[in-house]
Enzyme design. Structure first.
Site, PDB file in Angstrom:
ATOM      1  N   TYR A 180      -0.852   1.530  14.019  1.00 32.91           N
ATOM      2  CA  TYR A 180       0.302   1.435  13.122  1.00 32.91           C
ATOM      3  C   TYR A 180      -0.027   2.197  11.851  1.00 32.91           C
ATOM      4  CZ  TYR A 180       3.859  -0.718  10.077  1.00 32.91           C
ATOM      5  OH  TYR A 180       4.903  -0.947   9.202  1.00 32.91           O
ATOM      6  N   ASP A 189      -6.761   6.947   9.136  1.00 31.29           N
ATOM      7  CA  ASP A 189      -5.962   5.957   8.418  1.00 31.29           C
ATOM      8  C   ASP A 189      -6.867   4.758   8.153  1.00 31.29           C
ATOM      9  OD1 ASP A 189      -4.370   3.939   7.543  1.00 31.29           O
ATOM     10  OD2 ASP A 189      -2.854   4.128   9.129  1.00 31.29           O
ATOM     11  N   LYS A 204      -3.955  -1.409   0.855  1.00 30.88           N
ATOM     12  CA  LYS A 204      -4.483  -2.779   0.860  1.00 30.88           C
ATOM     13  C   LYS A 204      -5.546  -3.015  -0.226  1.00 30.88           C
ATOM     14  CE  LYS A 204      -3.162  -3.322   5.708  1.00 30.88           C
ATOM     15  NZ  LYS A 204      -2.034  -4.222   5.823  1.00 30.88           N
TER      16      LYS A 204
HETATM   17  C1  LIG Z   1      -3.718   0.982   9.317  1.00 34.71           C
HETATM   18  C2  LIG Z   1      -2.455   0.817   8.533  1.00 34.71           C
HETATM   19  N1  LIG Z   1      -1.800   1.897   8.105  1.00 34.71           N
HETATM   20  C3  LIG Z   1      -0.666   1.795   7.384  1.00 34.71           C
HETATM   21  C4  LIG Z   1      -0.124   0.575   7.080  1.00 34.71           C
HETATM   22  C5  LIG Z   1       1.121   0.478   6.263  1.00 34.71           C
HETATM   23  O1  LIG Z   1       0.810  -0.036   5.004  1.00 34.71           O
HETATM   24  P1  LIG Z   1       1.933  -0.778   4.126  1.00 34.71           P
HETATM   25  O2  LIG Z   1       2.296  -2.044   4.834  1.00 34.71           O
HETATM   26  O3  LIG Z   1       1.255  -0.985   2.803  1.00 34.71           O
HETATM   27  O4  LIG Z   1       3.082   0.159   4.010  1.00 34.71           O
HETATM   28  C6  LIG Z   1      -0.767  -0.591   7.522  1.00 34.71           C
HETATM   29  C7  LIG Z   1      -0.201  -1.915   7.233  1.00 34.71           C
HETATM   30  O5  LIG Z   1      -0.546  -2.911   7.802  1.00 34.71           O
HETATM   31  C8  LIG Z   1      -1.968  -0.451   8.252  1.00 34.71           C
HETATM   32  O6  LIG Z   1      -2.629  -1.534   8.692  1.00 34.71           O
END
Ligand SMILES: Cc1ncc(COP(=O)(O)O)c(C=O)c1O
Length: 430
Positions: free
Chosen positions: A146, A241, A269
């Site tokens: 994700y 990511d 985060k």
């Molecule tokens: C690996 C990863 N990338 C991107 C995101 C998206 O981040 P946000 O919820 O701050 O938009 C998340 C959210 O859980 C994530 O775990």
């Protein structure tokens, strides 16, 4: 006596008249595990407190940011102090470079960076930048990973998309995702085949180097190295990511743990200490393609927000200063929890596969090893739902989906581990 949820129930009923599903982010609604989500009033350290006076040991840490536990005093003080000087300027402050410098100390691959307000923004912007830099349109992502909810990323995604069994998302035109290739995680052959089929057309490979959004799935030995080699060979960018893994699986994220240097990294985060913040960064020659220096546009009213910077600085300063004790401590507490419950499950004859990397872990109710989204999907989600409800009733708040990683913080101590194990003894199916 069963816990009372009277006030939370009333608040949920009211919320459902205002917000779709009663929530502002879908997995919070507990739809896949059943029951209603408690409404929280405050939290301290490793513990959450709800409207009905119940308390829960926190194993989801606001989905990752709260690595130092809740209301960590230096973070609270930093936010308070920054708020007194104004919540936002929309102009540059010294705090942006201060946080950026700390990020660069942890992530040497990040030569230049830009702050944004969420992980979604960070990933969306990094992919646009990769396309702008390479002049190519296709992107490779992996099933169950994700990267936020921008249109191009919502193909075979993890997290809430997997939790709710949504194959993609309505509202995303086919044209928008026709350049997104979703491949199985941990399988280099399919990546090689994708590059062979589209020479000079793939801009980047983006992945969670340790998957968290299909539950925790570590990379197979050699997998990240293989992706690095393939992308380099084909002139495509490798984007790690690390929104979840950054400052989590080690101070320098998965790239430090597995010794991989990506072209671009996305963060979120923990970087904001619990406030809305994300960042993307990497090679200076790529980052210099961003406006105002280059042709790739990206902007944000609240980017580099002074409160988020202050919380991030307080968090990273503490992590950096105490890294020698914090990370081994987190690993050890997490193993006690993850393996402790795995042992109880064996004794109770419950089939469980446990995946752990540092302070993130998942219990999958399946007998097969979990190495990709297909194997994660063999988990019995109905059993997970019952386990989740029973743990909540026993005072432990697990992430409310099989396809989300659990997180441990520095506030979790031996007594908390014992509390959790005794809750699990009651909650595991017999
Ligand atoms: C690996 C990863 N990338 C991107 C995101 C998206 O981040 P946000 O919820 O701050 O938009 C998340 C959210 O859980 C994530 O775990």
């Amino acid at each position: 006596m069963p816990l009372s949820h009277t006030r939370s129930h009333l608040l949920q009923q009211k919320a459902e008249t205002i917000f779709p599903g009663g929530v502002n982010s879908p997995v919070r609604a507990f739809r896949s595990v059943g029951g209603e989500p408690p409404f929280l009033t405050h939290a301290e350290g490793a513990w959450l407190f709800d409207e009905d006076g119940n308390r829960y040991l926190d194993l989801f840490g606001s989905w990752g940011p709260m690595i130092l536990g809740h209301a960590f005093p230096p973070v609270v003080d930093a936010i308070r102090e920054a708020a007194g000087r104004s919540a936002s300027f929309g102009a540059s402050t010294a705090s942006e470079a201060a946080l950026a410098t700390l990020v660069q100390r942890c992530f040497p691959s990040v030569e230049k960076l830009r702050f944004v307000s969420s992980g979604t923004e960070a990933c969306m912007s990094a992919v646009r930048l990769a396309r702008g830099f390479t002049g190519r349109d296709f992107i490779v992502k992996f099933e169950g990973c994700y990267h936020g909810h921008s249109d191009a990323m919502l193909v075979k995604a993890g997290s809430g998309v997997a939790t709710l069994g949504i194959p993609g998302s309505a509202g995303v035109p086919a044209e928008t995702v026709m350049h997104t290739l979703a491949l199985p995680f941990n399988d280099l052959d399919t990546v090689r085949a994708a590059f062979a089929a589209r020479p000079d057309q793939i801009a980047c490979v983006i992945l969670e180097p340790v998957v968290g959004n299909a539950g925790t799935i570590p990379p197979a030995p050699g997998y990240l190295e293989g992706l690095r080699e393939i992308t380099r060979k084909h002139g495509a960018l490798l984007i790690l990511d690390e929104v979840m893994t950054g400052f989590r699986v080690s101070l320098g994220g998965a790239q430090q743990l597995y010794n991989i240097r990506p072209d671009l990294t996305t963060l979120g985060k923990i970087i904001g200490g619990g406030l809305p913040c994300g960042a993307f960064g990497g090679r200076a020659d790529i980052m210099n393609c961003l406006a105002p220096l280059g042709p790739v546009y990206q902007a944000g009213t609240l980017s580099g927000n002074p409160l988020a910077m202050a919380a991030g600085i307080a968090t990273l300063e503490h992590l950096i200063a105490n890294q020698q004790t914090i990370y081994p401590g987190l690993d050890s507490t997490t193993s006690q929890i993850a393996e402790g419950v795995a042992k109880l499950a064996r004794e109770a004859g419950v089939t469980l596969t446990t995946n752990q990397v540092g302070s993130m872990f998942t219990w999958f109710f399946t007998s097969s090893p979990v190495t990709d989204f297909a194997s994660a999907s063999t988990s019995d989600t109905a059993v997970f739902g019952r386990f989740h409800r029973a743990m909540l009733e026993a005072g432990v708040w697990l992430p409310p989906s099989q396809f989300e990683a659990a997180f441990v913080s520095t506030a979790h101590g031996r007594e908390d581990v014992d509390f959790l194990l005794s809750a699990a003894r009651k909650a595991l199916p017999h």
